[in-house]
Design a protein around this motif. Sequence first.
Motif, PDB file in Angstrom:
ATOM      1  N   ALA A   1       5.517  -4.986  11.812  1.00  0.00           N
ATOM      2  CA  ALA A   1       6.128  -3.800  12.431  1.00  0.00           C
ATOM      3  C   ALA A   1       6.757  -2.888  11.376  1.00  0.00           C
ATOM      4  O   ALA A   1       6.666  -1.663  11.457  1.00  0.00           O
ATOM      5  N   ARG A   2       7.377  -3.500  10.370  1.00  0.00           N
ATOM      6  CA  ARG A   2       8.015  -2.678   9.344  1.00  0.00           C
ATOM      7  C   ARG A   2       6.971  -1.973   8.476  1.00  0.00           C
ATOM      8  O   ARG A   2       7.196  -0.859   8.006  1.00  0.00           O
TER       9      ARG A   2
ATOM     10  N   HIS B   1       4.097  -0.927   9.711  1.00  0.00           N
ATOM     11  CA  HIS B   1       3.734   0.212  10.568  1.00  0.00           C
ATOM     12  C   HIS B   1       4.765   1.332  10.442  1.00  0.00           C
ATOM     13  O   HIS B   1       4.421   2.511  10.431  1.00  0.00           O
ATOM     14  N   SER B   2       6.028   0.962  10.370  1.00  0.00           N
ATOM     15  CA  SER B   2       7.100   1.955  10.285  1.00  0.00           C
ATOM     16  C   SER B   2       6.937   2.824   9.026  1.00  0.00           C
ATOM     17  O   SER B   2       7.035   4.054   9.083  1.00  0.00           O
TER      18      SER B   2
ATOM     19  N   ASP C   1       3.800   5.057   9.446  1.00  0.00           N
ATOM     20  CA  ASP C   1       4.046   6.185  10.353  1.00  0.00           C
ATOM     21  C   ASP C   1       4.886   7.259   9.666  1.00  0.00           C
ATOM     22  O   ASP C   1       4.620   8.452   9.793  1.00  0.00           O
ATOM     23  N   TRP C   2       5.895   6.803   8.938  1.00  0.00           N
ATOM     24  CA  TRP C   2       6.756   7.737   8.203  1.00  0.00           C
ATOM     25  C   TRP C   2       5.946   8.564   7.192  1.00  0.00           C
ATOM     26  O   TRP C   2       6.199   9.754   6.999  1.00  0.00           O
TER      27      TRP C   2
ATOM     28  N   HIS D   1       3.043  10.017   7.088  1.00  0.00           N
ATOM     29  CA  HIS D   1       2.284  11.207   7.474  1.00  0.00           C
ATOM     30  C   HIS D   1       3.055  12.517   7.300  1.00  0.00           C
ATOM     31  O   HIS D   1       2.553  13.449   6.692  1.00  0.00           O
ATOM     32  N   GLN D   2       4.234  12.573   7.902  1.00  0.00           N
ATOM     33  CA  GLN D   2       4.967  13.849   7.915  1.00  0.00           C
ATOM     34  C   GLN D   2       5.909  13.969   6.722  1.00  0.00           C
ATOM     35  O   GLN D   2       6.693  14.914   6.657  1.00  0.00           O
TER      36      GLN D   2
ATOM     37  N   ARG E   1       2.949  12.219   2.558  1.00  0.00           N
ATOM     38  CA  ARG E   1       1.604  12.819   2.577  1.00  0.00           C
ATOM     39  C   ARG E   1       1.691  14.337   2.680  1.00  0.00           C
ATOM     40  O   ARG E   1       1.033  15.059   1.938  1.00  0.00           O
ATOM     41  N   ARG E   2       2.523  14.775   3.619  1.00  0.00           N
ATOM     42  CA  ARG E   2       2.650  16.231   3.819  1.00  0.00           C
ATOM     43  C   ARG E   2       3.149  16.908   2.548  1.00  0.00           C
ATOM     44  O   ARG E   2       2.640  17.944   2.133  1.00  0.00           O
TER      45      ARG E   2
ATOM     46  N   THR F   1      13.487   8.809  -0.623  1.00  0.00           N
ATOM     47  CA  THR F   1      13.505   7.805   0.456  1.00  0.00           C
ATOM     48  C   THR F   1      12.812   6.519  -0.001  1.00  0.00           C
ATOM     49  O   THR F   1      13.308   5.412   0.245  1.00  0.00           O
TER      50      THR F   1
ATOM     51  N   ILE G   1      15.386   3.608  -0.123  1.00  0.00           N
ATOM     52  CA  ILE G   1      15.327   2.871   1.150  1.00  0.00           C
ATOM     53  C   ILE G   1      14.175   1.866   1.156  1.00  0.00           C
ATOM     54  O   ILE G   1      14.389   0.671   1.282  1.00  0.00           O
ATOM     55  N   TRP G   2      12.959   2.366   0.990  1.00  0.00           N
ATOM     56  CA  TRP G   2      11.820   1.436   1.092  1.00  0.00           C
ATOM     57  C   TRP G   2      11.761   0.464  -0.084  1.00  0.00           C
ATOM     58  O   TRP G   2      11.251  -0.642   0.046  1.00  0.00           O
TER      59      TRP G   2
ATOM     60  N   PHE H   1      12.466   1.349  13.305  1.00  0.00           N
ATOM     61  CA  PHE H   1      12.390   2.751  13.725  1.00  0.00           C
ATOM     62  C   PHE H   1      10.975   3.258  13.534  1.00  0.00           C
ATOM     63  O   PHE H   1      10.131   2.536  13.016  1.00  0.00           O
ATOM     64  N   GLU H   2      10.743   4.508  13.928  1.00  0.00           N
ATOM     65  CA  GLU H   2       9.423   5.152  14.076  1.00  0.00           C
ATOM     66  C   GLU H   2       8.826   4.711  15.417  1.00  0.00           C
ATOM     67  O   GLU H   2       8.493   3.547  15.615  1.00  0.00           O
TER      68      GLU H   2
ATOM     69  N   ALA I   1       5.519   2.577  15.673  1.00  0.00           N
ATOM     70  CA  ALA I   1       5.752   1.200  15.217  1.00  0.00           C
ATOM     71  C   ALA I   1       6.525   0.424  16.291  1.00  0.00           C
ATOM     72  O   ALA I   1       6.254  -0.758  16.539  1.00  0.00           O
TER      73      ALA I   1
ATOM     74  N   HIS J   1       0.471  12.502  14.211  1.00  0.00           N
ATOM     75  CA  HIS J   1       1.585  12.956  13.361  1.00  0.00           C
ATOM     76  C   HIS J   1       1.405  14.361  12.789  1.00  0.00           C
ATOM     77  O   HIS J   1       2.281  15.201  12.915  1.00  0.00           O
ATOM     78  N   GLN J   2       0.277  14.572  12.130  1.00  0.00           N
ATOM     79  CA  GLN J   2       0.100  15.845  11.411  1.00  0.00           C
ATOM     80  C   GLN J   2      -0.597  16.883  12.288  1.00  0.00           C
ATOM     81  O   GLN J   2      -0.941  17.960  11.798  1.00  0.00           O
TER      82      GLN J   2
END
Lengths: 239, 239
Positions: free
Chosen positions: A94-95, A97-98, A101-102, A104-105, A108-109, A146, A150-151, B65-66, B69, B104-105
Amino acid sequence: MKLKVYVDRMSQPSRAVLIFCKVNGIDFEEIKVELSKRQQLSPEFRSINPLRKVPAIVDGRFKLFESHAILVYLASAFPGVADHWYPADLSRRARIHSVLDWHHQNLRRGAATFVLNTVLAPRLGLPLNQQAATEAEKILISSLSTIENIWLKGDGRYLLGGLRPSIADLSLVCEIMQLELLDGKDRDRILGPHKKVQQWIESTRNATRPHFDEVHNVLYKVKTKLSEQRSRTTLPSKM
Amino acid sequence: MKLKVYVDRMSQPSRAVLIFCKVNGIDFEEIKVELSKRQQLSPEFRSINPLRKVPAIVDGRFKLFESHAILVYLASAFPGVADHWYPADLSRRARIHSVLDWHHQNLRRGAATFVLNTVLAPRLGLPLNQQAATEAEKILISSLSTIENIWLKGDGRYLLGGLRPSIADLSLVCEIMQLELLDGKDRDRILGPHKKVQQWIESTRNATRPHFDEVHNVLYKVKTKLSEQRSRTTLPSKM
């Protein structure tokens, strides 16, 4: 039937999927879809991915696109893939995936938009957009902070305190690798303050060698070309 | 210990997670984090999600979070969740990941940025940005076309030809529901041409009733307020 992997090695998610397949000994055929020749717009490729983006895969009759979805699928469907890439444990999974998901925006952006609008646009027949580059740089630097704070918090070499890399490490590191194309001053300004990020890139490169550099070779060649162009334009004039 | 779900019902991914929990009979405690009061910046919430965004969950000692996920985790960790939400079948699951990654994007970026810059910004103390709204509208309309023509292709009521909804249906429909806040003309112009999208929103609402409307109630109230404000500003002047 062998897995087919449709990629352009100039695309960072394409590189992540290729490296994943090679590191895990997945038997696959690499099919080039050259974005600079607009091959992604061909009817043949459109039947693989109607959104006309790489990477995409075909496994038997099953077609799939979006690089994170591909990495999750390959890690789940191919029995030889070690657990650390996409753990069976629900909370570790799950983490991951987290983070994905983060991505993308945020990373990556920021990274893709910044590199496009400072370096790559002219190679794709597009104009450089200074305002887009300025906004993207903010997102990119915030994303790197981040990751750093954090990661990559804790003692692990990889994201989320991991002792071995996951698909999230591979995806995010491949995204950052495109910063190699920047002018050295830009790259140092952006990456320089993020020491943990730099160590983590090296750890991921080492964990996936020799495939990491082999797959990134096309990027290194473009980097050399761009450096030569820059030094030519800054040569002292004969006038 | 009961699952804790940290949300602001004005946030569309918060609503998706809440509806998912309610529809699937997951025993949980809803903890409000009011974004308009900047409660996401509190030290307490920062210890739940250092990125200071809702939704987030705490399951025992596990923090996550997210929203995508979270939906994947809940569907995997809570045994009462029906398979159609997040199928065990690898290829069906992979295609759901593909839609969620695409979201997301595309749809999220378009819808959230458009609604922020046409309606919500003043409520959050931010300026309206016309250029950002124009760019976001293009992404939003292109995303709705992709849903209409690619993800909803075929006879199924739901994305990817599904006969029952998945977490991707719930996430994307909740994203689109924020268009309720737009001026009627804007909403009709954007949503009007997408008939399948409209049917699919209704199907998802019906499949998750009464929770869908109960959780969206706060949105409907803001919609009413905004409509009243608009009609006041267009009343004939006494001058």
